[in-house]
Design a protein around this motif. Sequence first.
Motif, PDB file in Angstrom:
ATOM      1  N   ARG A 142       0.853  -1.193   0.000  1.00  0.00           N
ATOM      2  CA  ARG A 142       0.000   0.000   0.000  1.00  0.00           C
ATOM      3  C   ARG A 142       0.884   1.237   0.000  1.00  0.00           C
ATOM      4  N   ARG A 143       0.630   2.152  -0.916  1.00  0.00           N
ATOM      5  CA  ARG A 143       1.492   3.319  -1.107  1.00  0.00           C
ATOM      6  C   ARG A 143       1.610   4.146   0.174  1.00  0.00           C
ATOM      7  N   ARG A 144       0.525   4.333   0.918  1.00  0.00           N
ATOM      8  CA  ARG A 144       0.569   5.161   2.121  1.00  0.00           C
ATOM      9  C   ARG A 144       1.475   4.547   3.181  1.00  0.00           C
ATOM     10  N   HIS A 145       1.349   3.244   3.389  1.00  0.00           N
ATOM     11  CA  HIS A 145       2.194   2.582   4.383  1.00  0.00           C
ATOM     12  C   HIS A 145       3.669   2.627   3.966  1.00  0.00           C
ATOM     13  N   ARG A 146       3.879   2.415   2.690  1.00  0.00           N
ATOM     14  CA  ARG A 146       5.264   2.422   2.203  1.00  0.00           C
ATOM     15  C   ARG A 146       5.865   3.818   2.329  1.00  0.00           C
ATOM     16  N   ALA A 147       5.097   4.839   2.047  1.00  0.00           N
ATOM     17  CA  ALA A 147       5.590   6.212   2.174  1.00  0.00           C
ATOM     18  C   ALA A 147       5.960   6.535   3.617  1.00  0.00           C
ATOM     19  N   LEU A 148       5.150   6.076   4.572  1.00  0.00           N
ATOM     20  CA  LEU A 148       5.459   6.303   5.985  1.00  0.00           C
ATOM     21  C   LEU A 148       6.772   5.626   6.359  1.00  0.00           C
ATOM     22  N   MET A 149       6.960   4.414   5.905  1.00  0.00           N
ATOM     23  CA  MET A 149       8.180   3.676   6.248  1.00  0.00           C
ATOM     24  C   MET A 149       9.413   4.321   5.619  1.00  0.00           C
ATOM     25  N   LYS A 150       9.296   4.808   4.384  1.00  0.00           N
ATOM     26  CA  LYS A 150      10.434   5.469   3.747  1.00  0.00           C
ATOM     27  C   LYS A 150      10.781   6.765   4.486  1.00  0.00           C
ATOM     28  N   GLU A 206      16.240 -16.034  -1.303  1.00  0.00           N
ATOM     29  CA  GLU A 206      16.484 -15.273  -2.527  1.00  0.00           C
ATOM     30  C   GLU A 206      15.849 -13.895  -2.505  1.00  0.00           C
ATOM     31  N   ALA A 207      14.999 -13.621  -1.514  1.00  0.00           N
ATOM     32  CA  ALA A 207      14.355 -12.300  -1.414  1.00  0.00           C
ATOM     33  C   ALA A 207      15.182 -11.320  -0.590  1.00  0.00           C
ATOM     34  N   ARG A 208      16.344 -11.757  -0.106  1.00  0.00           N
ATOM     35  CA  ARG A 208      17.189 -10.806   0.623  1.00  0.00           C
ATOM     36  C   ARG A 208      17.555  -9.649  -0.294  1.00  0.00           C
ATOM     37  N   TRP A 209      17.549  -8.471   0.269  1.00  0.00           N
ATOM     38  CA  TRP A 209      17.917  -7.232  -0.406  1.00  0.00           C
ATOM     39  C   TRP A 209      16.875  -6.796  -1.439  1.00  0.00           C
ATOM     40  N   HIS A 210      15.688  -7.391  -1.392  1.00  0.00           N
ATOM     41  CA  HIS A 210      14.559  -6.866  -2.163  1.00  0.00           C
ATOM     42  C   HIS A 210      13.728  -6.022  -1.203  1.00  0.00           C
ATOM     43  N   PRO A 211      13.771  -4.707  -1.299  1.00  0.00           N
ATOM     44  CA  PRO A 211      13.242  -3.856  -0.235  1.00  0.00           C
ATOM     45  C   PRO A 211      11.730  -3.863  -0.084  1.00  0.00           C
ATOM     46  N   ARG A 212      10.973  -4.165  -1.134  1.00  0.00           N
ATOM     47  CA  ARG A 212       9.518  -3.990  -1.063  1.00  0.00           C
ATOM     48  C   ARG A 212       8.902  -4.727   0.133  1.00  0.00           C
ATOM     49  N   GLU A 213       9.249  -5.979   0.333  1.00  0.00           N
ATOM     50  CA  GLU A 213       8.583  -6.771   1.365  1.00  0.00           C
ATOM     51  C   GLU A 213       8.987  -6.383   2.787  1.00  0.00           C
ATOM     52  N   VAL A 214      10.144  -5.747   2.957  1.00  0.00           N
ATOM     53  CA  VAL A 214      10.604  -5.478   4.329  1.00  0.00           C
ATOM     54  C   VAL A 214      10.108  -4.142   4.868  1.00  0.00           C
ATOM     55  N   TRP A 215       9.470  -3.318   4.030  1.00  0.00           N
ATOM     56  CA  TRP A 215       8.943  -2.064   4.561  1.00  0.00           C
ATOM     57  C   TRP A 215       7.899  -2.376   5.638  1.00  0.00           C
ATOM     58  N   GLY A 216       8.089  -1.790   6.816  1.00  0.00           N
ATOM     59  CA  GLY A 216       7.178  -2.004   7.932  1.00  0.00           C
ATOM     60  C   GLY A 216       7.554  -3.160   8.826  1.00  0.00           C
TER      61      GLY A 216
END
Length: 599
Positions: free
Chosen positions: A481-489, A512-522
């Motif tokens: 969700r863009r709003r949640h991701r924006a808060l985390m950034k 293999e998902a290490r260093w893929h940032p999308r999933e770790v936000w939050g």
Amino acid sequence: MAGCHLLQPLVFPDPDLCSEQDLYFRLHGPSGASYGARQISFLKGAHLQFDTYFNLFNIGKWYGHCGLRSLGLQLMGRGQVELTVFLTYPDRSWSRLVNEVVTLTPDAPLRFDIPFAAHAPEKGLLFFELRSLTDGMLTWSAWDTQQAPRQMPQLALSVTTFRREAAVAETVRRFRSFAAGSRLRDHLHMIVVDNGRSAGIENDAHVTAVDNENLGGAGGFARGLLAARERGASHCLFMDDDAATPMDAIERTWSFLAYATDPGTAVAGAMISTRHAWALWENGALFDGACRPQFGGTDLRDPGQVFGMEYASTARRPDNFYGGWWYFAFPLEQVRYLPFPFFVRGDDVSFSLAHDFNIVTLPGVVSFQESFTEKDSPLTWYLDLRSHLAHHLSLPSMDVGRRATLRIALWFWARALVPAHYETMAAINLALEDVLRGPKFFAENADMATRRAQIGAMRKTEAWSDMDTPPAEKRRFDPHRRRHRALMKATLNGHLLPFFSRFGNRITLPAEARWHPREVWGAARITYRNEATGKGYTVTHSKRAALRESRKMARLAWRFWQEYDALKARWQAAYPELTSPGFWEDALDMPSSTDRREP
């Protein structure tokens, strides 16, 4: 066949390396392959296609880089077939250069001239198909030419190993078996540089073992390069000690170098991950502040994706293109600099960038390797950052200025901060600190013993260990969700939010998902698990650790900004010295070049 020179014989799957048959040939109808006997049997009505990664012929590369004007196809076997040879182009209809009904014979090959020259194939691919009209079999085929080679390369294969006795022994065994029956056996020799002095490889007509000081891959390959020169080799091929590459690739590489019109021509091998033996990891790479693999993820079972990659890779590569040292063949006469003493990581990048090689990739010239993602650790991040910075500081052609160079270090810091890898952050700080010490530090610590021990002692949380069941998950933030991701950034993934460790997500991700940032936000707790091995590790949000390492990064970044001009001058002045034969002869405790030439 008299007057013909083989360029590219048919390649069969090697089950020890890869059994993805669609990478070699595609069979339809009543037909089957024997890998051991290296033959394909078929009944009437079968359809055999060779428009595959290992067996298509990139005529665009041979035409453009080798001046090839004569080409033929040889076939051996039994039975009556319809032979079709296709010439394909990007964004154009294909041409049928040969379409004949022929009877294969088992004792002598049939040869067909391929009239391609009139079609000016600047970006063309050739492949053949067989449709069986009777029962029979295909036992052998090869693309050939009636042009004589421009040169007869003497190719030294340099393999560096360190205490991987079983792997290098298998590599030597495979090479000896291959060389004994190869038409090129008088032009090939393997040099095994044993950094661990433990491999126990015996010398013979095809293999020479050299004990060496353990100064990493850089020291091993520098020693191999010097040994290749001593043997009078014209070209050197750097390979990994497991040499997980089809031996046919060596003959294919030799043939291309024998016809190359540019004396600076080099051949870089692609890499396929052993996790998915059909998926390309990279087919060469670019360096522009980061290593950027080319054509990663290409499904090599799909002819359309393979064709697209081969069309795109036919033109001469840009100056920042480089090849990995799991497979890299180059002309010794063009070498002005030996490897830089990075120990490992970055030496292949620097070597390519420092030389004006015309680097070519060829279909089927590839090595099968473990994924780099699964090898990542604080030590590899340390090695990567210091080599990235060193490339830009030491090579005038890579000078991007103070701001852009510093941005590389800050990007490393941010990528480790977001997923709470504080031990990696500490290693990143150490890398920047060592770069600020200057090139003399690299020369004095070529064996990396102190740093390897220091970083190894740091590694407590970010270390793989047995994990039967990952911890339970809990999610309050949706990273999609863009709003949640924006808060985390905005809050550096919760590092600026009070009590985030208590309410942030608890998640589990595949290795293999290490260093893929999308999933770790939050996420305040992240577990990484390798399903294949059952190992994993968990990192947890810590403001104290983040603040400690961020303060240190800020101090080092300010120093780098202030000292940049003087630092760059020191690096550029030292590069020729630290890549000279004299430096490596001293570092490896070798007799000097002058002494070795004396009777």
